[in-house]
Design an enzyme around this catalytic site. Structure first.
Site, mmCIF file in Angstrom:
data_model
loop_
_atom_site.group_PDB
_atom_site.id
_atom_site.type_symbol
_atom_site.label_atom_id
_atom_site.label_comp_id
_atom_site.label_asym_id
_atom_site.label_seq_id
_atom_site.Cartn_x
_atom_site.Cartn_y
_atom_site.Cartn_z
ATOM 1 N N ASP A 53 0.824 -1.220 0.000
ATOM 2 C CA ASP A 53 0.000 0.000 0.000
ATOM 3 C C ASP A 53 0.859 1.271 0.000
ATOM 4 O OD1 ASP A 53 -2.099 -1.878 0.495
ATOM 5 O OD2 ASP A 53 -1.818 -1.657 2.658
ATOM 6 N N GLU A 260 -11.668 0.059 -2.656
ATOM 7 C CA GLU A 260 -10.783 0.612 -1.623
ATOM 8 C C GLU A 260 -9.619 1.333 -2.316
ATOM 9 O OE1 GLU A 260 -9.535 -2.866 0.589
ATOM 10 O OE2 GLU A 260 -8.278 -3.594 -1.033
HETATM 11 O O1 FUB Z 1 -3.062 -3.560 3.686
HETATM 12 C C1 FUB Z 1 -4.342 -3.816 4.217
HETATM 13 C C2 FUB Z 1 -5.405 -3.515 3.218
HETATM 14 O O2 FUB Z 1 -5.228 -4.304 2.049
HETATM 15 C C3 FUB Z 1 -5.403 -2.101 2.711
HETATM 16 O O3 FUB Z 1 -5.916 -1.176 3.613
HETATM 17 C C4 FUB Z 1 -6.173 -2.295 1.484
HETATM 18 O O4 FUB Z 1 -6.154 -1.210 0.606
HETATM 19 C C5 FUB Z 1 -5.551 -3.542 0.912
HETATM 20 O O5 FUB Z 1 -4.374 -3.253 0.217
#
Ligand code: FUB
Length: 359
Positions: A53, A260
């Protein structure tokens, strides 16, 4: 769930076995060792720990990366991404793309965040008021995702957290965008394990459900930040993400709807909202004329990577644009990722040239 995903590339067909997930329903083991590994277009930036991320910024003529710090927390995979049990953040920097990457050590530890219970997920950072701000999602003591802020006089930290999450914040994946007029906006949200489906009109509904295929997809969120950079200047708003006819996507359109990993960059006066489609694994983008949107869907930024999650940032560095992203090249396990970077091209018409992460 096990996902057998076939990617049809212009000159070849690559079959990836993508096993497991993060903030989403799964039923299988953590391993993805059976991936038929295609040749990646870029190598991991960091290999001594697992990172994911990546939110990148240029501060003081240096490139800083604010990623998640993946660990094997020994937590069995579950439908809400419980196996993503991260406990702290490290900040990385380099003097230029391709330069040596410095790990600045632990920048913030969950044990120092009074309100946080577990799962420090994808962070971002901003600079204002002679201060660096680290924004991070974590589940509070009631297991509800909120967004916290921590401050430092140095871009690499260590960061001192506020005693409470940002009032009015919820869900995951904060991304803070500074507009040319000096305003800062936070984009955030993530469905499924990111809990955005539990928030209706900014009210928490513990039994909030994911949308049915025929229903309108859940929308990402935005709030302008106050000058203190620690509070919202307005009630959280939904961001309209629409097709070329101005229609909102339904949940069934899961190769286009928001899941997301929101990010915003500005190019030639236009606002580019990019995001992950989660269960279809794309990074897409949409363009608008205001930081609040509406944003009209334009296409794919990054095709699916190895591993379930896809999460990125887009940054201009020394006159070139770059995509920071991750995959699971080093581990083959979906919760143990490694950050990468590759160049990104805007075409003359303002579109983004889609990136295939494997040759
Ligand atoms: O790294 C945890 C979660 O997985 C992140 O918050 C999301 O965007 C996904 O990458």
């Amino acid at each position: 769930m096990n996902l057998n995903l076939t990617l049809r590339l212009p000159s070849s067909i690559i079959t990836l076995l993508i096993v497991g997930c993060s903030s989403k329903p799964t039923t299988d083991a953590n391993t993805a060792n059976s991936i038929t590994a295609p040749a990646p277009i870029s190598q991991p930036l960091v290999s001594h720990i697992y990172t994911a991320d990546p939110s990148a910024h240029v501060f003081n003529n240096r490139v800083y990366i604010y990623p998640s710090h993946d660990i094997d927390a020994g937590i069995p995979q579950d439908d809400d991404g419980g196996h993503f049990g991260m406990l702290d953040y490290h900040v990385f920097s380099m003097d230029a793309i391709g330069g040596e990457v410095t790990d600045h050590g632990v920048a913030l530890d969950i044990k120092d965040v009074p309100w946080a219970g577990r799962q420090m997920w994808a962070p971002d950072a901003a600079f204002a008021n002679d201060t660096y701000y680290l924004y991070f999602p974590a589940k509070d003591k009631n297991d509800v995702f909120k967004i916290g802020v921590a401050t430092s006089k140095n871009p690499e930290g260590p960061f001192a957290p506020e005693g409470n999450p940002i009032a009015g914040s919820y869900s995951i994946d904060p991304a803070v965008f500074k507009d040319e007029d000096g305003s800062y906006y936070m984009y955030f949200g993530g469905i499924w394990g990111g809990q955005l489906q539990r928030w209706d009109n900014n009210q928490y509904k513990a039994n909030g459900q994911n949308r049915k295929p025929e229903e309108q997809a859940i929308l990402p969120r935005i709030a302008k930040l106050n000058a203190d950079m620690k509070s919202f200047a307005e009630p959280v708003k939904e961001i309209k993400l629409v097709d070329e006819n101005g229609n909102l996507f339904t949940e069934a359109q899961n190769d286009k709807r928001f899941f997301e990993a929101a990010w915003v960059h500005k190019y030639n006066g236009k606002y580019y909202f990019s995001y992950s489609t989660g269960d279809t694994h794309f990074i897409n983008y949409a363009i608008g004329d205001s930081p609040y949107g509406p944003f009209t869907y334009k296409g794919v930024v990054l095709h699916p990577v190895q591993g379930w999650t896809n999460h990125h940032s887009i940054v201009e560095i020394s006159g070139k644009w770059y995509l920071f992203y991750h995959d699971v090249q080093l581990s083959g396990q979906t919760h143990l990722r490694n950050i990468k970077v590759t160049e990104l091209q805007h075409n003359a018409d303002g579109s983004i040239e889609a990136i295939f992460p494997y040759k």
